[in-house]
Structure formats: structure tokens, C-alpha cells
Motif scaffolding. Structure first.
Motif, PDB file in Angstrom:
ATOM      1  N   GLN A 263       0.821  -1.213   0.000  1.00 12.26           N
ATOM      2  CA  GLN A 263       0.000   0.000   0.000  1.00 12.26           C
ATOM      3  C   GLN A 263       0.855   1.262   0.000  1.00 12.26           C
ATOM      4  O   GLN A 263       0.556   2.236  -0.701  1.00 12.26           O
ATOM      5  CB  GLN A 263      -0.934  -0.007   1.206  1.00 12.26           C
ATOM      6  CG  GLN A 263      -2.001  -1.086   1.157  1.00 12.26           C
ATOM      7  CD  GLN A 263      -2.999  -0.975   2.299  1.00 12.26           C
ATOM      8  OE1 GLN A 263      -3.090   0.057   2.968  1.00 12.26           O
ATOM      9  NE2 GLN A 263      -3.768  -2.043   2.530  1.00 12.26           N
ATOM     10  N   LEU A 264       1.930   1.247   0.781  1.00  8.83           N
ATOM     11  CA  LEU A 264       2.779   2.434   0.876  1.00  8.83           C
ATOM     12  C   LEU A 264       3.594   2.648  -0.408  1.00  8.83           C
ATOM     13  O   LEU A 264       3.831   3.797  -0.814  1.00  8.83           O
ATOM     14  CB  LEU A 264       3.706   2.324   2.089  1.00  8.83           C
ATOM     15  CG  LEU A 264       3.003   2.415   3.447  1.00  8.83           C
ATOM     16  CD1 LEU A 264       3.965   2.076   4.576  1.00  8.83           C
ATOM     17  CD2 LEU A 264       2.398   3.795   3.667  1.00  8.83           C
ATOM     18  N   MET A 265       4.006   1.582  -1.054  1.00 12.72           N
ATOM     19  CA  MET A 265       4.772   1.727  -2.292  1.00 12.72           C
ATOM     20  C   MET A 265       3.905   2.282  -3.414  1.00 12.72           C
ATOM     21  O   MET A 265       4.385   3.039  -4.264  1.00 12.72           O
ATOM     22  CB  MET A 265       5.384   0.387  -2.698  1.00 12.72           C
ATOM     23  CG  MET A 265       6.516  -0.075  -1.780  1.00 12.72           C
ATOM     24  SD  MET A 265       7.789   1.200  -1.494  1.00 12.72           S
ATOM     25  CE  MET A 265       8.457   1.393  -3.157  1.00 12.72           C
ATOM     26  N   ILE A 266       2.640   1.914  -3.424  1.00 12.96           N
ATOM     27  CA  ILE A 266       1.722   2.491  -4.414  1.00 12.96           C
ATOM     28  C   ILE A 266       1.651   4.005  -4.243  1.00 12.96           C
ATOM     29  O   ILE A 266       1.580   4.759  -5.219  1.00 12.96           O
ATOM     30  CB  ILE A 266       0.315   1.864  -4.278  1.00 12.96           C
ATOM     31  CG1 ILE A 266       0.344   0.398  -4.717  1.00 12.96           C
ATOM     32  CG2 ILE A 266      -0.715   2.651  -5.075  1.00 12.96           C
ATOM     33  CD1 ILE A 266      -0.951  -0.357  -4.448  1.00 12.96           C
ATOM     34  N   ALA A 267       1.701   4.454  -2.984  1.00 10.87           N
ATOM     35  CA  ALA A 267       1.606   5.897  -2.694  1.00 10.87           C
ATOM     36  C   ALA A 267       2.973   6.558  -2.608  1.00 10.87           C
ATOM     37  O   ALA A 267       3.062   7.738  -2.251  1.00 10.87           O
ATOM     38  CB  ALA A 267       0.861   6.105  -1.378  1.00 10.87           C
ATOM     39  N   SER A 268       4.038   5.840  -2.921  1.00 12.38           N
ATOM     40  CA  SER A 268       5.396   6.367  -2.728  1.00 12.38           C
ATOM     41  C   SER A 268       5.688   7.662  -3.511  1.00 12.38           C
ATOM     42  O   SER A 268       6.413   8.520  -2.992  1.00 12.38           O
ATOM     43  CB  SER A 268       6.440   5.302  -3.063  1.00 12.38           C
ATOM     44  OG  SER A 268       6.336   4.902  -4.413  1.00 12.38           O
ATOM     45  N   PRO A 269       5.154   7.844  -4.740  1.00 10.55           N
ATOM     46  CA  PRO A 269       5.423   9.129  -5.412  1.00 10.55           C
ATOM     47  C   PRO A 269       4.937  10.332  -4.596  1.00 10.55           C
ATOM     48  O   PRO A 269       5.641  11.339  -4.476  1.00 10.55           O
ATOM     49  CB  PRO A 269       4.655   8.994  -6.729  1.00 10.55           C
ATOM     50  CG  PRO A 269       4.612   7.522  -6.988  1.00 10.55           C
ATOM     51  CD  PRO A 269       4.436   6.910  -5.632  1.00 10.55           C
ATOM     52  N   ALA A 270       3.738  10.203  -4.029  1.00  9.58           N
ATOM     53  CA  ALA A 270       3.207  11.300  -3.208  1.00  9.58           C
ATOM     54  C   ALA A 270       3.955  11.405  -1.891  1.00  9.58           C
ATOM     55  O   ALA A 270       4.270  12.510  -1.418  1.00  9.58           O
ATOM     56  CB  ALA A 270       1.718  11.093  -2.959  1.00  9.58           C
ATOM     57  N   LEU A 271       4.267  10.258  -1.275  1.00 12.88           N
ATOM     58  CA  LEU A 271       4.959  10.272   0.011  1.00 12.88           C
ATOM     59  C   LEU A 271       6.364  10.854  -0.106  1.00 12.88           C
ATOM     60  O   LEU A 271       6.829  11.567   0.791  1.00 12.88           O
ATOM     61  CB  LEU A 271       5.029   8.854   0.584  1.00 12.88           C
ATOM     62  CG  LEU A 271       3.703   8.234   1.040  1.00 12.88           C
ATOM     63  CD1 LEU A 271       3.899   6.783   1.453  1.00 12.88           C
ATOM     64  CD2 LEU A 271       3.095   9.040   2.172  1.00 12.88           C
ATOM     65  N   SER A 272       7.025  10.572  -1.189  1.00 18.66           N
ATOM     66  CA  SER A 272       8.407  11.051  -1.356  1.00 18.66           C
ATOM     67  C   SER A 272       8.497  12.550  -1.556  1.00 18.66           C
ATOM     68  O   SER A 272       9.589  13.123  -1.502  1.00 18.66           O
ATOM     69  CB  SER A 272       9.079  10.327  -2.528  1.00 18.66           C
ATOM     70  OG  SER A 272       8.381  10.592  -3.734  1.00 18.66           O
ATOM     71  N   SER A 273       7.359  13.199  -1.755  1.00 20.95           N
ATOM     72  CA  SER A 273       7.362  14.652  -1.963  1.00 20.95           C
ATOM     73  C   SER A 273       7.282  15.432  -0.655  1.00 20.95           C
ATOM     74  O   SER A 273       7.334  16.661  -0.652  1.00 20.95           O
ATOM     75  CB  SER A 273       6.199  15.055  -2.873  1.00 20.95           C
ATOM     76  OG  SER A 273       4.954  14.814  -2.230  1.00 20.95           O
ATOM     77  N   SER A 274       7.145  14.728   0.486  1.00 14.54           N
ATOM     78  CA  SER A 274       7.056  15.425   1.780  1.00 14.54           C
ATOM     79  C   SER A 274       8.060  14.841   2.758  1.00 14.54           C
ATOM     80  O   SER A 274       8.453  13.670   2.651  1.00 14.54           O
ATOM     81  CB  SER A 274       5.644  15.306   2.360  1.00 14.54           C
ATOM     82  OG  SER A 274       5.388  13.988   2.812  1.00 14.54           O
TER      83      SER A 274
END
Length: 298
Positions: A263-274
Motif C-alpha cells: 500500500q505504501l509503495m503504491i503511494a510512494s510518489p506522493a509520500l516522497s514529496s514530503s
């Protein structure tokens, strides 16, 4: 319509203060502290409501040479415990009593706070100053002493867990409360994972649940979080949620870890921006190797 929306927003912003209105000033009238007279005997309640006077009482509690001396000071607060808990100055005196006195001598504070029933207890928990007193009671009193108090809090667990002040009390329930009541909270959180995880204050409470609930209850709670698509990633984007997610990753079994990983890897592009998201991704990466090893390097 726009004006109505603005009014609603203003009401929501003011709501946390509603539980304090009419108590702070009513219970804390200005009183002469008579700072030149260091004696507190016979005027503890008067002094406790005064900025300088409450310091004199706290100093007297610290300086007392015996339990009996401290108990004599606290005796003058009988009948005023609930008011003191909601007083800007008096709450500090009550906290000092709790931290310096024997637990069995604090029962009158619990009794007076809970005397009005669950709604009254929960109102103290939602109070800016009252919530601090309840936290100290949970820290220093026995499980048996606080059982009734926690039972009152569980009546309004849904509201308290996301309240600006009440959430701190619920965190203390999870850390210091009786085990069976902590298990009840875990069951509640399992069914309300989306609501708690979508709120910053609720995330802080979830983080405590991850850390202090029993392993079996924790596993069910982990599954409750994972069953809500995108919730774990959304939690990672706020301050309290980031702490909760990292606790989740460190404590969850391998099967749940890899579900969280996906689940977190799917959202990694957004997460990596903060900054907060990057912290979660770094934690995830650091723990992955150990879980892979447990699976035999698969």
C-alpha cells in the motif's frame, strides 16, 4: 450560502473552547495571595486559585516532611477537586497533589470528578486544564482506582479520541488504564479505523494503541487499518500519523508488513514529496530486509 458556510467553520473552530466556557473564570476568581506570608494552612483553596498563591501551595507540598503534612494540605481541597481541575491555577496544585501523595489518598479527587456521572467526567476530559489532571490520575493511581473513571470515558470514546484535549486522556488510558478496558478500546478502534486514521488527533491515539495493546488485539487493529484502502498512506502525511505508521511497521507481523509495504509503495510518489512521507519510506526500507530474511529471502 457562502456566509452560512463561513459561520459553520467559525463554530467548528470555537467548539474545543465550548467545554471551558463558564468554568475557568467562575472557578478561578482573583484572590490575594498574600505572598509575604508563606503559610498555606487554612487557605489552601483560596491560594490555589491565585497565580502566585498556587505556587506557594505547590512549594509547600514539595517541602512537606511527611505524607501526613501533604494530606493535611490536600484535605482543604475536598469539595473543590472538580473546580480545581478546571481552574487555570488550581489544576497545577491538584497535579502536584497527585504526583507527591500516596495513591490511596487521592481517591477523593477521583470521586469528586466522577460524581456527576459519565457526561461530567467526559467534560473534564475535554477541558484544557481538566485533561491534565485526568492524565496524572491515570499515571499515579492504581488500575482499580481509575476503573470507574475509565468506564465513564469509554461512554464518549468516539468524541474524546479525536478531541483537541480529550485525545491526550485517551492516550493515557491506553498506556496506563486497566488491561480489559484497553482491550475494549482496541475493539472500538478496529471498527472505527477509518475515522481515527483520518484525524490527526485520532492518529496519535492509534499510535498509542499500536504500542500498548496486547499482541492479539494489536493484530486485529492492524488488519482494520489495512482493510481501508489508502488509509495507511494518508496517515503517513501528518505529524501524528507518521509516528503511528512507523510504530505499525515496527510492530506488525511479516504478513501484515508486506500488505502495508504494498500500500505504501503504491503511494510512494506522493509520500516522497514530503518530509514526513520520506521518513515513513525510509523506515519501510530499513525494515524490509529483516522481513524478507524471515521469509527465507523470497
Amino acid at each position: 450560502q457562502q456566509q452560512q458556510q463561513q459561520q459553520q467553520q467559525q463554530q467548528q473552530q470555537q467548539e474545543p473552547l465550548a467545554d471551558q466556557r463558564g468554568t475557568e473564570h467562575a472557578s478561578c476568581p482573583e484572590s490575594p495571595c498574600m505572598a509575604n506570608d508563606p503559610r498555606v494552612e487554612g487557605r489552601v483553596w483560596i491560594l490555589s486559585r491565585d497565580l502566585q498563591g498556587c505556587r506557594l501551595v505547590q512549594e509547600a507540598l514539595d517541602a512537606a516532611s511527611s505524607d501526613a503534612e501533604r494530606e493535611a494540605i490536600a484535605l482543604e481541597l475536598r469539595g473543590h477537586a472538580k473546580a480545581a481541575a478546571q481552574c487555570r491555577n488550581g489544576n497545577h496544585v491538584l497535579q502536584k497533589c497527585i504526583m507527591t501523595m500516596r495513591a490511596e489518598c487521592l481517591q477523593f479527587i477521583i470521586d469528586e470528578i466522577t460524581a456527576g456521572g459519565a457526561s461530567s467526567t467526559c467534560k473534564v476530559a475535554r477541558h484544557q486544564f481538566g485533561c491534565r489532571v485526568l492524565q496524572r490520575l491515570l499515571e499515579h493511581c492504581s488500575s482499580q482506582q481509575v476503573r470507574g473513571l475509565v468506564e465513564d470515558l469509554m461512554v464518549d470514546v468516539d468524541r474524546l479520541s479525536t478531541h483537541i484535549y480529550g485525545n491526550y486522556v485517551m492516550q493515557h488510558v491506553l498506556e496506563f488504564g486497566p488491561e480489559d478496558q484497553r482491550r475494549r478500546f482496541a475493539a472500538y478502534a478496529r471498527g472505527h479505523a477509518l475515522k481515527l486514521g483520518s484525524d490527526q488527533k485520532g492518529c496519535a491515539v492509534l499510535g498509542k494503541a499500536f504500542t500498548h495493546c496486547l499482541e492479539k488485539d494489536r493484530a486485529e487493529l492492524f488488519n482494520g487499518i489495512l482493510e481501508q484502502p489508502g488509509l495507511l498512506a494518508a496517515m503517513a502525511s501528518n505529524r501524528h500519523g507518521r509516528v503511528a505508521v512507523e510504530a505499525f511497521l515496527k510492530l506488525c507481523p511479516t504478513t501484515e508488513f508486506f500488505r502495508a509495504h504494498e500500500q505504501l509503495m503504491i503511494a510512494s510518489p506522493a509520500l516522497s514529496s514530503s518530509r514526513l512521507g520520506r521518513s515513513v519510506l525510509a523506515c519501510l526500507q530499513g525494515l524490509t530486509e529483516g522481513h524478507v530474511a524471515r521469509c527465507g529471502g523470497a
